[in-house]
Scaffold this motif. Structure first.
Motif, PDB file in Angstrom:
ATOM      1  N   VAL B  10       0.852  -1.258   0.033  1.00  0.00           N
ATOM      2  CA  VAL B  10      -0.001   0.037  -0.057  1.00  0.00           C
ATOM      3  C   VAL B  10       1.126   1.255  -0.081  1.00  0.00           C
ATOM      4  N   ALA B  11       0.677   2.319  -0.795  1.00  0.00           N
ATOM      5  CA  ALA B  11       1.455   3.347  -1.173  1.00  0.00           C
ATOM      6  C   ALA B  11       1.041   4.591  -0.540  1.00  0.00           C
ATOM      7  N   ASP B  12       0.229   4.432   0.427  1.00  0.00           N
ATOM      8  CA  ASP B  12      -0.336   5.600   1.171  1.00  0.00           C
ATOM      9  C   ASP B  12      -0.447   5.429   2.683  1.00  0.00           C
ATOM     10  N   ASN B  13      -0.859   6.520   3.603  1.00  0.00           N
ATOM     11  CA  ASN B  13      -0.941   6.536   4.940  1.00  0.00           C
ATOM     12  C   ASN B  13      -2.411   6.088   5.304  1.00  0.00           C
ATOM     13  N   SER B  14      -3.136   5.326   4.511  1.00  0.00           N
ATOM     14  CA  SER B  14      -4.331   5.013   5.032  1.00  0.00           C
ATOM     15  C   SER B  14      -4.629   4.077   6.097  1.00  0.00           C
ATOM     16  N   GLY B  15      -3.432   3.409   6.488  1.00  0.00           N
ATOM     17  CA  GLY B  15      -3.594   2.457   7.572  1.00  0.00           C
ATOM     18  C   GLY B  15      -3.405   0.944   7.150  1.00  0.00           C
ATOM     19  N   ALA B  16      -3.922   0.939   5.732  1.00  0.00           N
ATOM     20  CA  ALA B  16      -3.565  -0.733   5.391  1.00  0.00           C
ATOM     21  C   ALA B  16      -1.981  -0.772   5.080  1.00  0.00           C
ATOM     22  N   ARG B  17      -1.661  -2.078   5.135  1.00  0.00           N
ATOM     23  CA  ARG B  17      -0.305  -2.399   4.736  1.00  0.00           C
ATOM     24  C   ARG B  17      -0.181  -3.118   3.518  1.00  0.00           C
ATOM     25  N   GLU B  18      -0.913  -4.190   3.462  1.00  0.00           N
ATOM     26  CA  GLU B  18      -0.921  -5.247   2.205  1.00  0.00           C
ATOM     27  C   GLU B  18      -2.336  -5.449   1.809  1.00  0.00           C
ATOM     28  N   LEU B  19      -2.420  -5.521   0.614  1.00  0.00           N
ATOM     29  CA  LEU B  19      -3.723  -6.018   0.083  1.00  0.00           C
ATOM     30  C   LEU B  19      -3.742  -6.974  -0.744  1.00  0.00           C
ATOM     31  N   MET B  20      -4.786  -8.014  -0.790  1.00  0.00           N
ATOM     32  CA  MET B  20      -4.589  -9.161  -1.880  1.00  0.00           C
ATOM     33  C   MET B  20      -5.883  -8.595  -2.682  1.00  0.00           C
ATOM     34  N   CYS B  21      -5.482  -8.822  -4.243  1.00  0.00           N
ATOM     35  CA  CYS B  21      -6.467  -8.411  -5.226  1.00  0.00           C
ATOM     36  C   CYS B  21      -7.682  -9.604  -5.110  1.00  0.00           C
ATOM     37  N   ILE B  22      -8.746  -9.085  -5.391  1.00  0.00           N
ATOM     38  CA  ILE B  22      -9.747  -9.978  -5.621  1.00  0.00           C
ATOM     39  C   ILE B  22     -10.409  -9.981  -6.686  1.00  0.00           C
ATOM     40  N   ARG B  23     -10.575  -8.865  -7.458  1.00  0.00           N
ATOM     41  CA  ARG B  23     -11.393  -8.629  -8.555  1.00  0.00           C
ATOM     42  C   ARG B  23     -10.681  -7.444  -9.342  1.00  0.00           C
ATOM     43  N   ILE B  24     -10.894  -7.206 -10.831  1.00  0.00           N
ATOM     44  CA  ILE B  24     -10.266  -6.370 -11.413  1.00  0.00           C
ATOM     45  C   ILE B  24     -11.973  -5.572 -12.207  1.00  0.00           C
ATOM     46  N   ILE B  25     -12.018  -4.220 -11.593  1.00  0.00           N
ATOM     47  CA  ILE B  25     -13.088  -3.387 -12.130  1.00  0.00           C
ATOM     48  C   ILE B  25     -13.049  -2.991 -13.701  1.00  0.00           C
ATOM     49  N   GLY B  26     -13.814  -3.083 -14.225  1.00  0.00           N
ATOM     50  CA  GLY B  26     -13.889  -2.844 -15.601  1.00  0.00           C
ATOM     51  C   GLY B  26     -14.689  -3.906 -16.387  1.00  0.00           C
ATOM     52  N   THR B  27     -14.165  -4.156 -17.628  1.00  0.00           N
ATOM     53  CA  THR B  27     -14.930  -5.124 -18.454  1.00  0.00           C
ATOM     54  C   THR B  27     -14.764  -6.420 -17.620  1.00  0.00           C
ATOM     55  N   SER B  28     -15.827  -7.171 -17.773  1.00  0.00           N
ATOM     56  CA  SER B  28     -16.106  -8.499 -17.016  1.00  0.00           C
ATOM     57  C   SER B  28     -14.936  -9.513 -17.761  1.00  0.00           C
ATOM     58  N   ASN B  29     -14.317 -10.388 -16.983  1.00  0.00           N
ATOM     59  CA  ASN B  29     -13.687 -11.303 -17.203  1.00  0.00           C
ATOM     60  C   ASN B  29     -12.086 -10.724 -17.621  1.00  0.00           C
ATOM     61  N   ARG B  30     -11.869  -9.717 -17.210  1.00  0.00           N
ATOM     62  CA  ARG B  30     -10.568  -9.290 -17.395  1.00  0.00           C
ATOM     63  C   ARG B  30      -9.461 -10.060 -16.852  1.00  0.00           C
ATOM     64  N   ARG B  31      -8.255 -10.192 -17.358  1.00  0.00           N
ATOM     65  CA  ARG B  31      -7.251 -11.176 -16.719  1.00  0.00           C
ATOM     66  C   ARG B  31      -6.342 -10.381 -15.977  1.00  0.00           C
ATOM     67  N   TYR B  32      -5.956  -9.437 -16.399  1.00  0.00           N
ATOM     68  CA  TYR B  32      -4.607  -8.763 -15.585  1.00  0.00           C
ATOM     69  C   TYR B  32      -5.062  -7.245 -15.480  1.00  0.00           C
ATOM     70  N   ALA B  33      -4.660  -6.688 -14.372  1.00  0.00           N
ATOM     71  CA  ALA B  33      -4.745  -5.056 -14.216  1.00  0.00           C
ATOM     72  C   ALA B  33      -3.130  -4.588 -14.359  1.00  0.00           C
ATOM     73  N   HIS B  34      -3.205  -3.386 -14.909  1.00  0.00           N
ATOM     74  CA  HIS B  34      -2.061  -2.637 -14.881  1.00  0.00           C
ATOM     75  C   HIS B  34      -2.271  -1.171 -14.157  1.00  0.00           C
ATOM     76  N   ILE B  35      -1.115  -0.667 -14.175  1.00  0.00           N
ATOM     77  CA  ILE B  35      -1.008   0.675 -13.440  1.00  0.00           C
ATOM     78  C   ILE B  35      -2.176   1.629 -13.931  1.00  0.00           C
ATOM     79  N   GLY B  36      -2.925   2.057 -12.946  1.00  0.00           N
ATOM     80  CA  GLY B  36      -4.225   3.072 -13.235  1.00  0.00           C
ATOM     81  C   GLY B  36      -5.378   2.251 -13.188  1.00  0.00           C
ATOM     82  N   ASP B  37      -5.383   0.922 -13.013  1.00  0.00           N
ATOM     83  CA  ASP B  37      -6.784   0.219 -12.870  1.00  0.00           C
ATOM     84  C   ASP B  37      -7.170   0.262 -11.501  1.00  0.00           C
ATOM     85  N   VAL B  38      -8.445   0.148 -11.348  1.00  0.00           N
ATOM     86  CA  VAL B  38      -9.101   0.167 -10.037  1.00  0.00           C
ATOM     87  C   VAL B  38      -9.335  -1.454  -9.834  1.00  0.00           C
ATOM     88  N   ILE B  39      -9.023  -1.798  -8.581  1.00  0.00           N
ATOM     89  CA  ILE B  39      -9.319  -3.218  -8.234  1.00  0.00           C
ATOM     90  C   ILE B  39     -10.061  -3.378  -7.083  1.00  0.00           C
TER      91      ILE B  39
END
Lengths: 238, 99
Positions: B10-39
């Motif tokens: 986590v690259a901010d001071n929100s309080g979280a330290r580590e995240l695990m991705c569950i899903r990529i927001i956007g088109t359905s069935n998207r395989r990979y997320a890159h910089i700028g994508d919301v997960i």
């Protein structure tokens, strides 16, 4: 089974060279097995020159071993010591080339930079004026060029409702496009923190709670504030 | 190339330290997320006394990836770790400073 036959052939000597052609179809399986036993087959290679082609693939894999750098603590290996920049290296460079070793080609002379700054400043002040026309509160213009590399000026403004944020953003967009021909990137939909990025000038429009939460003025406290020629509205209406 | 089950810093001071991705927001069935994508991510590790807790499901935007980002001008940007910034439903960051 295949492995045992190959061992038998390798140990046998010259007599079975003819049989290799017959066994051609088994070759892929044999060669895969051979990789495990390639160690000792390789040793025998000089004795069995006609089996070179069978041993060739495993031998090539053997030779790909990467050299491992296992050094003692105080060993002086010139190969690895280039990783650090020594003072002598810097002194040599200074003596050779003078104080400036590298200069970027795309940097403009200071006079042109100042002109660009003045242009961005006039644009920023014009944008601030547009914001004040829509009754945005507490407009600050900050000169952040010495602090960040990606922009020159920040404009921070407070709006009191989302429709007002929308109004400020759209008025700024229209004004910039009409007078200066600049199109902003950034938020298209109004948000409690709306951003408009005109390249040299970045505009933040906050709701009052967000402004207090993100506190950009504290983060950019070292930036010089720019005096605005019009009257600023106080941040809190009753 | 962030996908489900990817752990991100986590690259901010929100309080979280580590995240695990569950899903990529956007088109359905998207395989990979890159910089700028919301997960959508779940918090695996959080700092003590922070507003965010472990096993909380939040949204995040990816800011650093080990897979290189290719730009049209030929520039390639690659980082040493995968990192994201926690955001809310609107898209505003939950922390105040980006680290």
């Amino acid at each position: 089974m295949a492995a045992s036959t190959s061992l038998f052939i390798a140990g046998a000597g010259n007599h079975y060279s003819g049989e290799f052609q017959l066994l051609g179809c088994f070759e892929p399986r044999l060669s895969r097995r051979h990789r495990i036993q390639s160690g000792w087959l390789w040793l025998n290679e000089h004795q069995l020159p006609q089996y070179n082609w069978l041993c060739r693939i495993p031998r090539a894999i053997k030779l790909k071993l990467k050299p491992s750098f296992a050094l003692r603590k105080d060993s002086d290996d010139n190969l690895l010591s280039n990783v650090e920049d020594t003072d002598e290296m810097f002194d040599d460079l200074f003596n050779k080339y003078g104080k400036v070793v590298f200069r970027r080609n795309d940097q403009k002379p200071p006079s042109a930079e100042v002109d660009d700054d003045a242009e961005s400043l006039s644009f920023a002040v014009a944008m601030a004026k547009v914001a004040s026309e829509v009754k945005a509160a507490d407009i600050r213009v900050l000169f952040v060029k010495p602090l960040v590399y990606w922009t020159r000026f920040f404009i921070i403004a407070t709006a009191f409702s989302r429709p007002q944020i929308d109004a400020i953003a759209s008025k700024m967009r229209d004004f910039a496009e009409k007078k200066y021909g600049k199109v902003p990137t950034g938020d298209t939909k109004p948000n409690s923190w709306t951003l408009l990025d005109f390249g040299d000038v970045v505009i933040h429009v906050f709701l009052p709670q967000q402004r207090a939460f993100y506190n950009l003025e504290e983060f950019y406290g070292n930036a010089t504030p720019i005096e605005l020629p019009f009257e600023n509205q106080p941040p809190f209406h009753s | 190339m962030i996908q489900s089950q990817t752990h991100l810093n986590v690259a901010d001071n929100s309080g979280a330290r580590e995240l695990m991705c569950i899903r990529i927001i956007g088109t359905s069935n998207r395989r990979y997320a890159h910089i700028g994508d919301v997960i959508v991510a779940v918090i695996k590790e959080a700092a003590p006394n922070s507003p965010l807790e472990r096993s909380e499901v939040i949204r995040a935007v990816i800011v650093r990836t080990c897979k290189e980002l290719k730009r049209d001008n030929g520039m390639i940007i690659r980082y040493d770790d995968n990192a994201a910034v926690v955001i809310d439903q609107e898209g505003n960051p939950k922390g105040t400073r980006i680290l």
